[in-house]
Each structure stands twice: as structure tokens, then as C-alpha cells.
Design an enzyme around this catalytic site. Structure first.
Site, PDB file in Angstrom:
ATOM      1  N   GLN A 131     -10.236  -2.904  -3.329  1.00  0.00           N
ATOM      2  CA  GLN A 131     -11.510  -2.324  -2.894  1.00  0.00           C
ATOM      3  C   GLN A 131     -12.603  -2.589  -3.921  1.00  0.00           C
ATOM      4  OE1 GLN A 131     -12.413  -0.503   0.093  1.00  0.00           O
ATOM      5  NE2 GLN A 131     -14.365  -1.109  -0.827  1.00  0.00           N
ATOM      6  N   CYS A 141     -15.984   3.538   0.021  1.00  0.00           N
ATOM      7  CA  CYS A 141     -14.866   2.684   0.426  1.00  0.00           C
ATOM      8  C   CYS A 141     -14.397   2.950   1.855  1.00  0.00           C
ATOM      9  CB  CYS A 141     -13.704   2.838  -0.557  1.00  0.00           C
ATOM     10  SG  CYS A 141     -13.117   4.521  -0.786  1.00  0.00           S
ATOM     11  N   HIS A 161      -6.995   1.173  -7.001  1.00  0.00           N
ATOM     12  CA  HIS A 161      -7.354   0.505  -5.739  1.00  0.00           C
ATOM     13  C   HIS A 161      -8.162  -0.752  -6.071  1.00  0.00           C
ATOM     14  CE1 HIS A 161      -7.869  -0.164  -1.624  1.00  0.00           C
ATOM     15  NE2 HIS A 161      -8.595   0.873  -1.260  1.00  0.00           N
ATOM     16  N   ASP A 195     -16.189   8.660  -2.798  1.00  0.00           N
ATOM     17  CA  ASP A 195     -15.009   8.575  -1.936  1.00  0.00           C
ATOM     18  C   ASP A 195     -14.818   9.952  -1.316  1.00  0.00           C
ATOM     19  OD1 ASP A 195     -12.699   7.722  -0.695  1.00  0.00           O
ATOM     20  OD2 ASP A 195     -11.521   7.492  -2.517  1.00  0.00           O
ATOM     21  N   ARG A 252     -14.028  -6.820   2.007  1.00  0.00           N
ATOM     22  CA  ARG A 252     -12.593  -6.729   1.766  1.00  0.00           C
ATOM     23  C   ARG A 252     -11.913  -8.021   2.229  1.00  0.00           C
ATOM     24  NH1 ARG A 252      -9.900  -1.855   1.380  1.00  0.00           N
ATOM     25  NH2 ARG A 252      -8.122  -3.216   0.925  1.00  0.00           N
ATOM     26  N   ARG A 290       0.877  -1.179   0.000  1.00  0.00           N
ATOM     27  CA  ARG A 290       0.000   0.000   0.000  1.00  0.00           C
ATOM     28  C   ARG A 290       0.912   1.226   0.000  1.00  0.00           C
ATOM     29  NH1 ARG A 290      -5.458   1.159   1.627  1.00  0.00           N
ATOM     30  NH2 ARG A 290      -5.691   3.173   2.671  1.00  0.00           N
TER      31      ARG A 290
END
Length: 300
Positions: free
Chosen positions: A134, A259, A131, A219, A287, A104
Site C-alpha cells: 500500500q 488506503c 503494509h 486509516d 496498487r 495477506r
């Protein structure tokens, strides 16, 4: 066999993506039924975090534990990566000691360089450009709640960021349409929009994006590393808030995803997460299951 990585959704074929998504649903059911399934005994996941995390760390670490394996948390403060060791050298060393790696980080080229020199699968836990983990959870959640993805219309409202880019890839891979509404200057890369114009359309307003859509996703307006832009972004994004009034313009069976973490009163209204159309807690839980299915796929 060549090592498989998961740096974007394009690293798996459409059939492989669907295989992972349906396996995630199966693994979720097994966990709910108390089935003990430990295919990763003796296996180790190396987790490299240059960006902070809640859901990514907990889901990967818990997933490895549930599979009978273990996970090592690595941050720049704890490793030579934070003291200037080349990414390529770190990849050569770390991949000789663990069985799979999750990273990450910020720039997407960091994870590409690491994967190019890794002996084991590398998973993108988030970069500034993509991403994909996700999105796997989001797609699993949609399938659970509404069934087939093909032919559906999804709406992305807000920043044309890494989540938006991964949604564009998902639309291309799994044959749904994506409408994108962003303030001027915050759109996805024009080259990306041109490349994927068959499945992704930039529209002018949030209302245009959500009209008749089956999924509305958003987001935060200010992501990690953009804190200096916060006040500007709040002004520019003010008309891009997702709230129950906006959701009313969508399909009657539309659902809402975020998310997380969410900033109530900014990209969503104070009450949006409590709206019956919001499925964000299922999305967050998934997730875990989607990433377990992904790791199982990459390590088989």
C-alpha cells in the site's frame, strides 16, 4: 542469485524503491496507451489470503493477467493451511509449483517463516505489522501529483498500525519527515519510534501533525481483528478525524490519502473523499501499477 522477498520496505534499498516507483509510473502509462506487455507468460502467482481483501486481490490478480500470467487464490478454507499444516511445509510445497507468492495474513512472523522456506519471491500483501504494498502505491501517487519525496513532510493521523509502521520505514528509506498523531495507548511501538527518531516524530494532536504537511494520510480506526474494541476506539479517536478544516492547516498544496475502505463519519468526514485535495482513487488504482513493477523487479 539469492531469492529476493518484499516483506517490508527495508527489503529494497532506497535506489531500488525509487526504481520500482518510477517503473510503476511507466507501466501505468503503457497500459493507458494500450501497449501489450506480457513478460510473465507461463508464470503463476500464488495468492494466500487469511484476511479478506478487495484492492489487494483485484490488483495482484489483474496485474498478473495483464502481464500474461495467471494467479491462484488460496484461502485457509481451501488449503491445508487452514487445517494446521505448518507454514514451513506449505512454503516448501507451494513454492515448488508457482513462480511468486503473495500472502495477506495476521502475525508478521507467518510471512517471515514462509519466506524463509520458499524457493520463490514472497510479497507481503498485509500483516498486522506492515503494509508495504500500500505504501508503494501511496508513494507513487505522491510522485505523480507533487514530485520528489525528499525533504517533504508527511502526516499520519490515527492508529499507530501497520500502515503507520510502513510509513516510518518509507520516511527512513526516502528521506522525508513523518509526523504521527495517535490517541494515547495507540501509538507505534516505542522501540520503533526510538530507532527512527531521525525521520519520525510523535506529536500530541492531529493539528500538530498536519501543520504545513504536504501529505495527510489516515486509516480506519478499527482494523480487521479489532472489532471487539470498536466502541472504545470510536471514543478515543474522536478528535483524530481528517476533514477539510484539518486539511486547511496543511501546506497549500497538500494532498490527502486513505488506503480504503473508508468509514465516512469516523476517521474521515462525510465529505472528505470528495474534497479536491483527496487523491484516494488514484492511490487505489496505483496498487495495480506499483505491484506490477514490484513483481517485475523481484522476478527479473
Amino acid at each position: 542469485m539469492a531469492v529476493r522477498h518484499f516483506l517490508t520496505l527495508l527489503d529494497l534499498s532506497p535506489a531500488e524503491l525509487l526504481e520500482v516507483l518510477h517503473r510503476a509510473i511507466e507501466l501505468k502509462k503503457m497500459r493507458a496507451e494500450g501497449v501489450v506487455y506480457e513478460p510473465f507468460k507461463g508464470k503463476v502467482l500464488g495468492m494466500i489470503f487469511e484476511k479478506s481483501s478487495t484492492r489487494t486481490r483485484v490488483s495482484f490478480e489483474a496485474g498478473m493477467a495483464q502481464f500474461g500470467g495467471s494467479a491462484i487464490f488460496l484461502s485457509p478454507r481451501d488449503t491445508q493451511l487452514g487445517r494446521g499444516e505448518p507454514v514451513e511445509d506449505s512454503a516448501r510445497v507451494i513454492s515448488r509449483m508457482v513462480d511468486i507468492v503473495m500472502i495477506r495474513t495476521f502475525a508478521h512472523d507467518i510471512i517471515e517463516r514462509f519466506a524463509a522456506h520458499s524457493r520463490v519471491p514472497v510479497i507481503n500483501g498485509l500483516t498486522d505489522d506492515h503494509h508495504p504494498c500500500q505504501i508503494l502505491a501511496d508513494l507513487q501517487t505522491f510522485i505523480e501529483h507533487r514530485g520528489d519525496l525528499k525533504g517533504k513532510t508527511f502526516a499520519w493521523v490515527g492508529d499507530g498500525n501497520n500502515m503507520c509502521n510502513s510509513y516510518i520505514h518509507a520516511a527512513h528509506q526516502l528521506d522525508f519527515q513523518l509526523r504521527i498523531a495517535c490517541p494515547y495507548g495507540f501509538e507505534p511501538d516505542p522501540e520503533v519510534l526510538t530507532q527512527y527518531k531521525h525521520c519520525a516524530t510523535l506529536v500530541k494532536t492531529a493539528e500538530d501533525a498536519v501543520a504545513g504537511a504536504h501529505l495527510i494520510a489516515t486509516d480506519v480506526w478499527t482494523s480487521m481483528g479489532q472489532e471487539a474494541e470498536q466502541s472504545i476506539r470510536k471514543r478515543r479517536f474522536a478528535t483524530y478525524q481528517v476533514n477539510p478544516r484539518l486539511m486547511d492547516l496543511a501546506s497549500p498544496d497538500a494532498i490527502f490519502m486513505h488506503c480504503l475502505p473508508a468509514h465516512r463519519g469516523e476517521e474521515i468526514s462525510e465529505d472528505m473523499l470528495d474534497d479536491p485535495r483527496a487523491v484516494v482513487w488514484d492511490e487505489a488504482e496505483n496498487r495495480l501499477h506499483a505491484q506490477k513493477a514490484l513483481m517485475e523487479f523481484l522476478m527479473r
